[in-house]
Design a protein around this motif. Sequence first.
Motif, PDB file in Angstrom:
ATOM      1  N   LYS A 192      17.276 118.493 -17.081  1.00  0.00           N
ATOM      2  CA  LYS A 192      18.507 119.281 -17.177  1.00  0.00           C
ATOM      3  C   LYS A 192      19.660 118.736 -16.346  1.00  0.00           C
ATOM      4  O   LYS A 192      20.794 119.165 -16.508  1.00  0.00           O
ATOM      5  CB  LYS A 192      18.232 120.727 -16.767  1.00  0.00           C
ATOM      6  N   ARG A 193      19.389 117.806 -15.453  1.00  0.00           N
ATOM      7  CA  ARG A 193      20.469 117.328 -14.594  1.00  0.00           C
ATOM      8  C   ARG A 193      20.532 115.798 -14.576  1.00  0.00           C
ATOM      9  O   ARG A 193      21.547 115.202 -14.939  1.00  0.00           O
ATOM     10  CB  ARG A 193      20.280 117.869 -13.176  1.00  0.00           C
ATOM     11  N   ILE A 194      19.457 115.148 -14.164  1.00  0.00           N
ATOM     12  CA  ILE A 194      19.505 113.704 -13.942  1.00  0.00           C
ATOM     13  C   ILE A 194      19.763 112.923 -15.232  1.00  0.00           C
ATOM     14  O   ILE A 194      20.712 112.131 -15.314  1.00  0.00           O
ATOM     15  CB  ILE A 194      18.199 113.214 -13.276  1.00  0.00           C
ATOM     16  N   VAL A 195      18.942 113.128 -16.253  1.00  0.00           N
ATOM     17  CA  VAL A 195      19.070 112.329 -17.478  1.00  0.00           C
ATOM     18  C   VAL A 195      20.399 112.568 -18.198  1.00  0.00           C
ATOM     19  O   VAL A 195      21.121 111.603 -18.494  1.00  0.00           O
ATOM     20  CB  VAL A 195      17.874 112.578 -18.422  1.00  0.00           C
ATOM     21  N   PRO A 196      20.799 113.819 -18.501  1.00  0.00           N
ATOM     22  CA  PRO A 196      22.067 114.007 -19.225  1.00  0.00           C
ATOM     23  C   PRO A 196      23.276 113.456 -18.477  1.00  0.00           C
ATOM     24  O   PRO A 196      24.124 112.778 -19.071  1.00  0.00           O
ATOM     25  CB  PRO A 196      22.163 115.529 -19.385  1.00  0.00           C
ATOM     26  N   LEU A 245      23.304 109.487 -18.249  1.00  0.00           N
ATOM     27  CA  LEU A 245      23.669 108.808 -19.486  1.00  0.00           C
ATOM     28  C   LEU A 245      25.170 108.873 -19.725  1.00  0.00           C
ATOM     29  O   LEU A 245      25.772 107.907 -20.213  1.00  0.00           O
ATOM     30  CB  LEU A 245      22.894 109.417 -20.657  1.00  0.00           C
ATOM     31  N   VAL A 246      25.786 110.004 -19.392  1.00  0.00           N
ATOM     32  CA  VAL A 246      27.246 110.102 -19.458  1.00  0.00           C
ATOM     33  C   VAL A 246      27.866 109.122 -18.474  1.00  0.00           C
ATOM     34  O   VAL A 246      28.818 108.389 -18.800  1.00  0.00           O
ATOM     35  CB  VAL A 246      27.713 111.547 -19.158  1.00  0.00           C
ATOM     36  N   LYS A 251      21.763 115.702 -24.978  1.00  0.00           N
ATOM     37  CA  LYS A 251      20.737 115.543 -23.961  1.00  0.00           C
ATOM     38  C   LYS A 251      20.428 116.856 -23.253  1.00  0.00           C
ATOM     39  O   LYS A 251      19.319 117.047 -22.740  1.00  0.00           O
ATOM     40  CB  LYS A 251      21.170 114.488 -22.935  1.00  0.00           C
ATOM     41  N   MET A 252      21.380 117.764 -23.245  1.00  0.00           N
ATOM     42  CA  MET A 252      21.133 119.092 -22.650  1.00  0.00           C
ATOM     43  C   MET A 252      20.481 120.046 -23.642  1.00  0.00           C
ATOM     44  O   MET A 252      20.142 121.168 -23.312  1.00  0.00           O
ATOM     45  CB  MET A 252      22.449 119.688 -22.161  1.00  0.00           C
TER      46      MET A 252
END
Length: 383
Positions: A322-326, A329-330, A378-379
Amino acid sequence: MSIVSGLDPMLVNLARRALLQARVVLAVPNPAQTLFRLSSTSSESHSFTVSHLVNACGLSPESALSASRLVCFETPSRPDSILRLLRERGFSRTQISNVVTRYPRLLLTSPDTILLPKINFLRSRGFSDADVARVISALPRLLARSLENHLRPTLDYIGDLVQSGQNAVAAIKRCPRTLYEDPGTLLIPKITILRNAGVPPANIGHLVLYHGPIFLASTEQFDKAVDKVKAMGFKPSKMGFVSALHVLRGMSESLWRRKIGVYGKWGWSEEEVASAFRRHPWCMAASEIKITKAMDFFVYEMGIDSLQIARRPVVISLSLRKRIVPRCLVFRVLLSKGLVDTPSLATSLIVPEKRFLKEFVTRYLGKAPQLLDLYNEKMGLAS
């Protein structure tokens, strides 16, 4: 002349004695018969108790049999009045079953003079019916505690520590044993240790409010943990001290060493692990799997030097999905277009959602229009 008058007087006397003894034997109940009747009555009561515990209270046959060793009743009037009161106060069947299983003697108490006053007291202090049901279900023997001699003064003491009655309710919901145990044994000695160490009252209150289970340790264990946190360089006057104390007390020494080993696989020395812990104690609260996955993503997906993470260990504690990946990537899109620099990555991960969208998404939509769709995808917010 009667038959008796013609007999030898000695024989007559012997006959009379024999007759009297026979009458005595007939008059005295047979002990075996009496024991059988008592045993039969007891067996019937026991069978009724077990049956009622299963049918009315929802216990399993095994639990009912175990509970019947502590309680026995011949009629359902008293236990049914207790069960009715619990149902009226919002206890579910599962909660009732749990309460009776763990504290069967409750069924023998008075609903009006024992049970109801304690429930009403908790309600008067801010517990909802659902709160009362959850707390009592978690620790049914709370109902065995004296209202005036224990529950009231203990709740008052906790309220003073956390600075409000509302906070006291929240603290007890998180750790019901703080209300059940004697404060003179559970809380007061450890609060004294913290005060003597220089921990401010507000920070002590924070520990009681959010991390109550830490006080379940023995006073000796607690004292050693406080000394260890001080030795690691934490200042008792800072909030980080109580956070470190909570994290340290939440794991065994072997688990602590294993986590040092996990970070070590990414090139961190023990001193770098200790330094990261001082910066953000929660980096050691993450599971071994979480640490590995986060470090793997930062190093292999984002190309970040692992020692940079040691200097901003807060990012380890964030949600990967919910935080690191989305956000990463942005950030990677922005980095590829030269719109941001690498040092600002940690900021992009730490800031609140609204600020992140403003500073790292909508601000650059003109130059990177795909950012919002990428982030929402991603979210899991994509339409």
